[in-house]
Design a protein around this motif. Structure first.
Motif, PDB file in Angstrom:
ATOM      1  N   ARG A   6       0.837  -1.200   0.000  1.00 34.42           N
ATOM      2  CA  ARG A   6       0.000   0.000   0.000  1.00 34.42           C
ATOM      3  C   ARG A   6       0.870   1.248   0.000  1.00 34.42           C
ATOM      4  NH1 ARG A   6      -5.559  -0.106   3.138  1.00 34.42           N
ATOM      5  NH2 ARG A   6      -4.942   2.051   3.504  1.00 34.42           N
ATOM      6  N   ASP A   8       0.226   4.189   1.295  1.00 34.12           N
ATOM      7  CA  ASP A   8       0.342   4.889   2.586  1.00 34.12           C
ATOM      8  C   ASP A   8       1.320   4.170   3.511  1.00 34.12           C
ATOM      9  OD1 ASP A   8      -1.397   2.757   3.000  1.00 34.12           O
ATOM     10  OD2 ASP A   8      -2.809   3.887   4.234  1.00 34.12           O
ATOM     11  N   SER A  12       4.656   5.781   5.167  1.00 33.68           N
ATOM     12  CA  SER A  12       4.797   5.728   6.620  1.00 33.68           C
ATOM     13  C   SER A  12       6.112   5.042   7.008  1.00 33.68           C
ATOM     14  CB  SER A  12       3.571   5.016   7.184  1.00 33.68           C
ATOM     15  OG  SER A  12       3.867   4.326   8.329  1.00 33.68           O
ATOM     16  N   ARG A  19       0.292   8.021  10.139  1.00 32.89           N
ATOM     17  CA  ARG A  19      -0.599   7.465   9.098  1.00 32.89           C
ATOM     18  C   ARG A  19      -1.647   8.501   8.685  1.00 32.89           C
ATOM     19  NH1 ARG A  19       0.424   1.810   8.460  1.00 32.89           N
ATOM     20  NH2 ARG A  19      -0.991   1.507   6.714  1.00 32.89           N
ATOM     21  N   ARG A  23      -2.196  10.182   4.996  1.00 32.70           N
ATOM     22  CA  ARG A  23      -3.480  10.096   4.269  1.00 32.70           C
ATOM     23  C   ARG A  23      -3.908  11.478   3.789  1.00 32.70           C
ATOM     24  NH1 ARG A  23      -6.244   5.317   7.907  1.00 32.70           N
ATOM     25  NH2 ARG A  23      -4.593   3.906   7.303  1.00 32.70           N
ATOM     26  N   GLU A  24      -3.737  12.472   4.668  1.00 32.98           N
ATOM     27  CA  GLU A  24      -4.111  13.849   4.288  1.00 32.98           C
ATOM     28  C   GLU A  24      -3.275  14.319   3.109  1.00 32.98           C
ATOM     29  OE1 GLU A  24      -6.640  16.001   5.273  1.00 32.98           O
ATOM     30  OE2 GLU A  24      -7.230  13.991   5.907  1.00 32.98           O
ATOM     31  N   ILE A  26      -1.862  12.554   0.804  1.00 38.57           N
ATOM     32  CA  ILE A  26      -2.290  11.869  -0.429  1.00 38.57           C
ATOM     33  C   ILE A  26      -3.601  12.496  -0.915  1.00 38.57           C
ATOM     34  CG2 ILE A  26      -3.019   9.654  -1.430  1.00 38.57           C
ATOM     35  CD1 ILE A  26      -1.088   8.280   0.556  1.00 38.57           C
ATOM     36  N   ARG A  27      -4.527  12.686   0.026  1.00 32.01           N
ATOM     37  CA  ARG A  27      -5.836  13.241  -0.374  1.00 32.01           C
ATOM     38  C   ARG A  27      -5.685  14.638  -0.982  1.00 32.01           C
ATOM     39  NH1 ARG A  27      -8.130  10.904   4.575  1.00 32.01           N
ATOM     40  NH2 ARG A  27      -9.065   8.940   3.930  1.00 32.01           N
ATOM     41  N   ARG A  39      -4.917   9.909  -5.364  1.00 31.71           N
ATOM     42  CA  ARG A  39      -5.655  10.324  -4.157  1.00 31.71           C
ATOM     43  C   ARG A  39      -6.206   9.121  -3.400  1.00 31.71           C
ATOM     44  NH1 ARG A  39      -6.062  16.038  -4.633  1.00 31.71           N
ATOM     45  NH2 ARG A  39      -5.737  16.576  -6.797  1.00 31.71           N
ATOM     46  N   ASP A  40      -5.861   7.945  -3.884  1.00 32.91           N
ATOM     47  CA  ASP A  40      -6.358   6.708  -3.270  1.00 32.91           C
ATOM     48  C   ASP A  40      -5.295   6.181  -2.296  1.00 32.91           C
ATOM     49  OD1 ASP A  40      -7.258   4.224  -2.618  1.00 32.91           O
ATOM     50  OD2 ASP A  40      -7.028   3.368  -4.633  1.00 32.91           O
ATOM     51  N   ILE A  41      -5.587   6.318  -0.989  1.00 28.10           N
ATOM     52  CA  ILE A  41      -4.572   5.928  -0.001  1.00 28.10           C
ATOM     53  C   ILE A  41      -4.279   4.437  -0.025  1.00 28.10           C
ATOM     54  CG2 ILE A  41      -4.961   7.811   1.641  1.00 28.10           C
ATOM     55  CD1 ILE A  41      -6.700   5.825   3.231  1.00 28.10           C
ATOM     56  N   CYS A  54       6.852  12.682  -3.502  1.00 27.32           N
ATOM     57  CA  CYS A  54       6.049  13.395  -2.512  1.00 27.32           C
ATOM     58  C   CYS A  54       6.457  14.859  -2.595  1.00 27.32           C
ATOM     59  CB  CYS A  54       6.313  12.815  -1.121  1.00 27.32           C
ATOM     60  SG  CYS A  54       5.291  13.580   0.130  1.00 27.32           S
TER      61      CYS A  54
END
Ligand code: URA
Length: 262
Positions: A6, A8, A12, A19, A23-24, A26-27, A39-41, A54
């Motif tokens: 994954r 995320d 991490s 975490r 997520r924020e 990525i969103r 945008r899909d974690i 990133c």
């Protein structure tokens, strides 16, 4: 083919935030995979082959972690302990969650080079008896070392003490300074029996008052690391610790001299 993981979790594991923070990020579109904003974690990526960025920065990810620690005294070489601080307590929690463990053991009061890694194969190559990987230790004793001690170590010695009996393989001693008030030396051994160095010196009537590992295989302790400090290594650098060719006593002695004069 390498396994996917994954997105995320990868971020991490790289220590880029909690975490939730990841997520924020990525969103909010801060992360791209192969040039596309994601945008899909829960997206799965293959860290070895997918290009993940990133905030525009290319992330390089290794599934295995390799840490060089300059172990300080008074810290246990163990994953966990109820009473004492362990070497794992000196690292961020990430390394525990990535199943890192110490490659071998130093006594609580011994300082110096300790590799901590998630690479079980490397741990095996470093610690398996019979692999002949040499280790060099800096030693201070409370007595006067002599050339006879060097000869006794070189020919191999049988040690019988309260911890049992074993025959130590030939070891190389380099005396840096010796006086009745105490001596300073390097010793190279190619095995790792329980309290080996201390027991070898005790068999020569010398008490070890300071012990520090400065080299394993062909890997030298980074002189810029203060006791308790650590840094990440590449897989290639860490693998030097399993190299039976080792390094010369001259290089080890230069490290010690650098510390005392630099
Ligand atoms: N030999 C010892 O006696 N102790 C150590 O920690 C390492 C080698």
């Amino acid at each position: 083919m390498a396994d996917s993981m994954r997105l995320d979790r990868m971020l991490s594991n790289l220590g880029l935030g909690s975490r939730n923070a990841i997520r924020e990020m990525i969103r909010h579109g801060a992360v791209t995979v192969n040039g596309n904003t994601v945008r899909d974690i829960a997206m799965h990526i293959v860290p070895e082959t997918d290009e993940v960025r990133c905030q525009g920065r290319l992330l390089s990810y290794s599934r295995q972690r390799y840490v060089m620690l300059n172990k300080p005294g008074n810290v246990l070489t163990a994953a966990r302990d109820n009473k004492s601080r362990t070497v794992m307590d000196l690292l961020p929690p990430l390394y525990r969650s990535m199943h890192c463990t110490p490659a071998g053991r130093l006594d609580k009061d011994t300082e110096g080079l300790l590799i901590i890694t998630s690479d079980g194969d490397l741990v095996h190559r470093i610690i398996t008896p019979g692999k002949d990987v040499s280790k060099i230790y800096e030693v201070r004793t409370d007595g006067c070392l002599s050339e006879e001690d060097g000869t006794a170590f070189a020919s191999g010695m049988t040690i019988r003490d309260s911890d049992g009996e074993f025959t130590a393989r030939g070891a190389e001693l380099r005396i840096i300074a010796a006086s009745p008030a105490g001596s300073h030396a390097l010793i190279r051994i190619t095995e790792g029996k329980y309290h080996q160095v201390k027991r070898m010196f005790a068999a020569r009537g010398q008490n070890v008052v300071f012990l520090k590992r400065i080299c394993e295989g062909a890997l030298l302790l980074d002189a810029s690391l203060a006791p308790g400090a650590w840094r990440e290594m590449s897989r290639e650098e860490a693998a030097k610790a399993a190299n039976p060719a080792g390094i010369g006593m001259d290089d080890a002695a230069a490290l010690i001299e650098g510390e005392h004069h630099g």
